[in-house]
Motif scaffolding. Structure first.
Motif, PDB file in Angstrom:
ATOM      1  N   ARG A   1       0.835  -1.202   0.000  1.00 14.79           N
ATOM      2  CA  ARG A   1       0.000   0.000   0.000  1.00 14.79           C
ATOM      3  C   ARG A   1       0.873   1.256   0.000  1.00 14.79           C
ATOM      4  O   ARG A   1       0.597   2.224  -0.714  1.00 14.79           O
ATOM      5  CB  ARG A   1      -0.914   0.000   1.215  1.00 14.79           C
ATOM      6  CG  ARG A   1      -1.873   1.169   1.289  1.00 14.79           C
ATOM      7  CD  ARG A   1      -2.954   1.090   0.232  1.00 14.79           C
ATOM      8  NE  ARG A   1      -3.794  -0.080   0.411  1.00 14.79           N
ATOM      9  CZ  ARG A   1      -4.765  -0.423  -0.428  1.00 14.79           C
ATOM     10  NH1 ARG A   1      -4.989   0.315  -1.506  1.00 14.79           N
ATOM     11  NH2 ARG A   1      -5.504  -1.499  -0.205  1.00 14.79           N
TER      12      ARG A   1
ATOM     13  N   LEU B   1       2.260   1.637  -3.535  1.00 11.40           N
ATOM     14  CA  LEU B   1       1.251   2.161  -4.449  1.00 11.40           C
ATOM     15  C   LEU B   1       1.011   3.649  -4.221  1.00 11.40           C
ATOM     16  O   LEU B   1       0.968   4.446  -5.167  1.00 11.40           O
ATOM     17  CB  LEU B   1      -0.051   1.380  -4.278  1.00 11.40           C
ATOM     18  CG  LEU B   1      -1.257   1.860  -5.099  1.00 11.40           C
ATOM     19  CD1 LEU B   1      -0.943   1.887  -6.581  1.00 11.40           C
ATOM     20  CD2 LEU B   1      -2.471   0.976  -4.812  1.00 11.40           C
ATOM     21  N   ASP B   2       0.874   4.050  -2.971  1.00 10.15           N
ATOM     22  CA  ASP B   2       0.657   5.469  -2.669  1.00 10.15           C
ATOM     23  C   ASP B   2       1.812   6.320  -3.176  1.00 10.15           C
ATOM     24  O   ASP B   2       1.607   7.419  -3.706  1.00 10.15           O
ATOM     25  CB  ASP B   2       0.491   5.671  -1.161  1.00 10.15           C
ATOM     26  CG  ASP B   2      -0.826   5.121  -0.629  1.00 10.15           C
ATOM     27  OD1 ASP B   2      -1.733   4.877  -1.445  1.00 10.15           O
ATOM     28  OD2 ASP B   2      -0.939   4.926   0.597  1.00 10.15           O
TER      29      ASP B   2
ATOM     30  N   VAL C   1       1.525   6.784  -7.024  1.00 10.23           N
ATOM     31  CA  VAL C   1       0.463   7.727  -7.393  1.00 10.23           C
ATOM     32  C   VAL C   1       0.902   9.159  -7.085  1.00 10.23           C
ATOM     33  O   VAL C   1       0.688  10.085  -7.872  1.00 10.23           O
ATOM     34  CB  VAL C   1      -0.842   7.381  -6.654  1.00 10.23           C
ATOM     35  CG1 VAL C   1      -1.905   8.430  -6.903  1.00 10.23           C
ATOM     36  CG2 VAL C   1      -1.340   5.991  -7.084  1.00 10.23           C
ATOM     37  N   THR C   2       1.542   9.341  -5.930  1.00 11.29           N
ATOM     38  CA  THR C   2       2.019  10.667  -5.547  1.00 11.29           C
ATOM     39  C   THR C   2       3.088  11.170  -6.515  1.00 11.29           C
ATOM     40  O   THR C   2       3.060  12.323  -6.960  1.00 11.29           O
ATOM     41  CB  THR C   2       2.593  10.641  -4.120  1.00 11.29           C
ATOM     42  OG1 THR C   2       1.553  10.285  -3.209  1.00 11.29           O
ATOM     43  CG2 THR C   2       3.161  11.995  -3.727  1.00 11.29           C
TER      44      THR C   2
ATOM     45  N   GLN D   1      -0.421  -2.599 -13.264  1.00 10.73           N
ATOM     46  CA  GLN D   1      -0.413  -3.723 -12.338  1.00 10.73           C
ATOM     47  C   GLN D   1      -0.561  -5.014 -13.138  1.00 10.73           C
ATOM     48  O   GLN D   1      -1.453  -5.149 -13.976  1.00 10.73           O
ATOM     49  CB  GLN D   1      -1.565  -3.581 -11.334  1.00 10.73           C
ATOM     50  CG  GLN D   1      -2.173  -4.867 -10.820  1.00 10.73           C
ATOM     51  CD  GLN D   1      -1.295  -5.612  -9.805  1.00 10.73           C
ATOM     52  OE1 GLN D   1      -0.102  -5.394  -9.735  1.00 10.73           O
ATOM     53  NE2 GLN D   1      -1.897  -6.493  -9.040  1.00 10.73           N
TER      54      GLN D   1
ATOM     55  N   ILE E   1      -6.381  -3.952  -7.246  1.00  9.85           N
ATOM     56  CA  ILE E   1      -6.194  -2.505  -7.359  1.00  9.85           C
ATOM     57  C   ILE E   1      -7.506  -1.855  -7.769  1.00  9.85           C
ATOM     58  O   ILE E   1      -8.099  -2.217  -8.780  1.00  9.85           O
ATOM     59  CB  ILE E   1      -5.106  -2.160  -8.387  1.00  9.85           C
ATOM     60  CG1 ILE E   1      -3.800  -2.849  -8.024  1.00  9.85           C
ATOM     61  CG2 ILE E   1      -4.902  -0.654  -8.488  1.00  9.85           C
ATOM     62  CD1 ILE E   1      -3.217  -2.409  -6.696  1.00  9.85           C
ATOM     63  N   GLN E   2      -7.935  -0.889  -6.985  1.00 18.67           N
ATOM     64  CA  GLN E   2      -9.179  -0.194  -7.301  1.00 18.67           C
ATOM     65  C   GLN E   2      -8.954   0.826  -8.413  1.00 18.67           C
ATOM     66  O   GLN E   2      -7.885   1.427  -8.534  1.00 18.67           O
ATOM     67  CB  GLN E   2      -9.716   0.520  -6.057  1.00 18.67           C
ATOM     68  CG  GLN E   2     -10.013  -0.428  -4.908  1.00 18.67           C
ATOM     69  CD  GLN E   2     -11.047  -1.485  -5.292  1.00 18.67           C
ATOM     70  OE1 GLN E   2     -12.063  -1.182  -5.898  1.00 18.67           O
ATOM     71  NE2 GLN E   2     -10.768  -2.731  -4.937  1.00 18.67           N
TER      72      GLN E   2
ATOM     73  N   HIS F   1      -9.851   3.828  -8.910  1.00 23.04           N
ATOM     74  CA  HIS F   1      -9.613   5.237  -8.629  1.00 23.04           C
ATOM     75  C   HIS F   1      -8.133   5.567  -8.473  1.00 23.04           C
ATOM     76  O   HIS F   1      -7.745   6.731  -8.410  1.00 23.04           O
ATOM     77  CB  HIS F   1     -10.379   5.669  -7.371  1.00 23.04           C
ATOM     78  CG  HIS F   1      -9.907   5.042  -6.100  1.00 23.04           C
ATOM     79  ND1 HIS F   1     -10.496   3.917  -5.572  1.00 23.04           N
ATOM     80  CD2 HIS F   1      -8.908   5.357  -5.243  1.00 23.04           C
ATOM     81  CE1 HIS F   1      -9.889   3.581  -4.443  1.00 23.04           C
ATOM     82  NE2 HIS F   1      -8.914   4.443  -4.226  1.00 23.04           N
ATOM     83  N   TYR F   2      -7.285   4.553  -8.428  1.00 18.06           N
ATOM     84  CA  TYR F   2      -5.852   4.823  -8.377  1.00 18.06           C
ATOM     85  C   TYR F   2      -5.297   5.212  -9.755  1.00 18.06           C
ATOM     86  O   TYR F   2      -4.156   5.625  -9.872  1.00 18.06           O
ATOM     87  CB  TYR F   2      -5.094   3.607  -7.845  1.00 18.06           C
ATOM     88  CG  TYR F   2      -5.090   3.518  -6.343  1.00 18.06           C
ATOM     89  CD1 TYR F   2      -4.268   4.337  -5.580  1.00 18.06           C
ATOM     90  CD2 TYR F   2      -5.922   2.615  -5.680  1.00 18.06           C
ATOM     91  CE1 TYR F   2      -4.260   4.260  -4.192  1.00 18.06           C
ATOM     92  CE2 TYR F   2      -5.916   2.531  -4.286  1.00 18.06           C
ATOM     93  CZ  TYR F   2      -5.089   3.363  -3.558  1.00 18.06           C
ATOM     94  OH  TYR F   2      -5.078   3.285  -2.189  1.00 18.06           O
TER      95      TYR F   2
ATOM     96  N   MET G   1      -4.571   3.223 -12.182  1.00 17.82           N
ATOM     97  CA  MET G   1      -3.593   2.229 -12.620  1.00 17.82           C
ATOM     98  C   MET G   1      -4.242   1.239 -13.567  1.00 17.82           C
ATOM     99  O   MET G   1      -5.320   0.721 -13.277  1.00 17.82           O
ATOM    100  CB  MET G   1      -2.999   1.511 -11.407  1.00 17.82           C
ATOM    101  CG  MET G   1      -2.068   0.362 -11.741  1.00 17.82           C
ATOM    102  SD  MET G   1      -1.283  -0.354 -10.260  1.00 17.82           S
ATOM    103  CE  MET G   1       0.194   0.657 -10.171  1.00 17.82           C
TER     104      MET G   1
END
Length: 343
Positions: A76, A79-80, A83-84, A100, A110-111, A113-114, A116
Motif C-alpha cells: 500500500r 502504491l501510494d 500515485v504521488t 499492475q 487494485i481499485q 480510482h488509483y 492504474m
C-alpha cells in the motif's frame, strides 16, 4: 567495549554491513556511479549539451499480490508513493502509465480510482516450469514484463520495480532527465529506511538518510532494448531472479547507467525472506536460468565483449571464456557463493 558497540547491545541493534561494489566503466557501454559522482552532474558529463527533456512517456510495471485477500501495508505504501510521484510538479513532461500485472485471483486487487491499468492476468507460475520442496506459485519475472510492456509504444521507456519499493516524489522527473542525457538502461539501488514495521511516510521515517543497499529492485529501459531481451523462467521473490535482467541490459543497451548512491527509491526495513535453505532449490533454479541466458546472449559475438567485461568488473563471479562459454558448474558455484554470502 566501545561506545557504539555498547549502544547496539543495549538497544538490540545489529551491525549492518554494506557490500562494496565496483564503480566507473564496467564495460564499454556500462557506467557505474561512484559515491563521489553527484547525480546532478552525470547527464552533463555524458552530454555537455544536455537540456531539459522533451516529453518522455514512461510505463511503470509492478506485480502487487494479495496477502490474506488484500494488499498489505508494505505494498500500500508502494502504491501510494507511485500515485504521488506521478502527479508531482517535478515529474517532468510526458505520460506516466502505471500498470499492475496480477496473478490469478488478484485481478481486482487494485481499485480503479488509483488510475492504474490492470494487465491481463498471468497464466503461469514457477510451478509450471519446475518442482520444488516447498511449492509456492511465484510469478515469472519475464512473464510480468511481457504483460506490462504490452501497453508500451515504440519510443516509450519501461520501468520495473518490486512490489515493496517506494518512490521519492521526484522519481519520475529524475528518470526522465537521465533518459534525456542519453541513457537507454538504468538500474537504481534503493535506500533502506527504518524497520519493516514502518510502512508510513511520517516525518521521522522520511527524514532518514537511509542505508545503502546492494540489491537490485528498480530498472529502467527503452522499449527498443526490451524487445531484444532473451527471456528466462526466473521467478520473483527468490535469490538470483534479477541476474538475467542485468545480463540483458548489459548486452543490449547503448549506454547503461548503474546508480548506487542516490535517494530515488526506498524500502522500509531490510527483510530478506528468501535467505533460508528452505528455498535454496528456487535459488538454484534462478541461477541456472541466469547461466542459460548469459550463454545465449554471448552467442552474439558483437555483444560478447561487453558481457565479458561486465561480468569481470561488476561482481566477478560469472566468467565467460573467449568463446562465450561458462564452466559447466557455473550456476551451482554462483548459487552456493550467493547463498553463503547471504547466510
Amino acid at each position: 567495549m566501545g561506545l557504539r558497540r555498547q549502544f547496539r547491545k543495549l538497544f538490540g541493534i545489529k551491525r549492518q554491513t554494506i557490500e562494496l561494489q565496483p564503480s566507473g566503466w564496467l564495460a564499454e557501454n556500462v557506467f557505474c556511479q561512484s559515491p563521489s559522482t553527484p547525480l546532478s552532474e552525470i547527464v552533463h558529463v555524458f552530454d555537455p549539451k544536455y537540456k531539459d527533456p522533451d516529453p518522455i512517456n514512461l510505463v511503470h510495471i509492478v506485480n502487487f499480490f494479495s496477502v490474506d485477500g488484500a494488499m498489505n501495508d508494505v505494498q500500500r505504501a508502494t502504491l501510494d508513493s507511485m500515485v504521488t510521484a506521478k502527479s508531482d510538479p517535478l515529474a517532468g513532461e510526458g505520460e506516466t502509465t502505471l500498470v499492475q500485472v496480477p496473478v490469478h485471483g488478484d485481478e481486482d486487487l487494485i481499485q480503479a480510482h488509483y488510475g492504474m491499468q490492470v494487465a491481463t492476468k498471468l497464466e503461469r507460475t514457477v510451478l509450471d516450469v519446475g518442482t520444488f520442496r516447498i511449492p509456492r506459485p511465484l510469478p515469472l519475472l519475464f512473464d510480468v514484463l511481457e504483460k506490462g510492456a504490452s501497453v508500451a509504444k515504440p519510443g516509450d521507456f519501461v520501468i520495473y520495480t518490486n512490489a515493496d519499493i517506494c518512490l521519492q516524489p521526484y522519481f519520475y522527473g529524475a528518470v526522465r532527465q537521465l533518459i534525456a542525457g542519453g541513457f537507454d538502461a538504468i538500474t537504481i539501488n534503493r535506500r533502506t529506511f527504518g524497520d519493516a514495521h514502518g510502512f508510513s511516510h511520517d516525518p521521522l521515517s522520511m527524514g532518514e538518510v537511509g542505508m545503502q543497499h546492494p540489491g537490485f529492485d528498480c530498472f529502467v529501459f527503452s522499449k527498443e532494448v526490451f524487445d531484444q531481451f532473451v527471456r528466462t523462467d526466473s521467478c520473483l521473490g527468490m535469490s538470483g531472479v534479477i541476474q538475467p535482467m542485468l545480463f540483458n541490459l548489459a548486452a543490449h543497451s547503448k549506454r547503461m547507467l548503474m546508480l548506487k548512491n542516490v535517494s530515488l527509491t526506498f524500502h522500509f526495513g531490510d527483510d530478506r525472506p528468501w535467505k533460508t535453505q528452505d528455498f535454496d532449490d528456487y535459488a538454484m533454479h534462478n541461477f541456472t536460468e541466469a547461466a542459460d541466458s548469459l550463454t545465449k546472449l554471448a552467442e552474439d559475438v558483437s555483444k560478447r565483449g561487453h558481457l565479458r567485461e561486465f561480468c569481470d568488473n561488476h561482481i566477478g563471479i560469472w566468467k565467460l571464456d573467449d568463446d562465450g562459454l561458462l564452466a559447466p558448474d557455473a550456476a551451482q558455484e554462483v548459487a552456493q557463493a550467493h547463498l553463503a554470502n547471504n547466510a
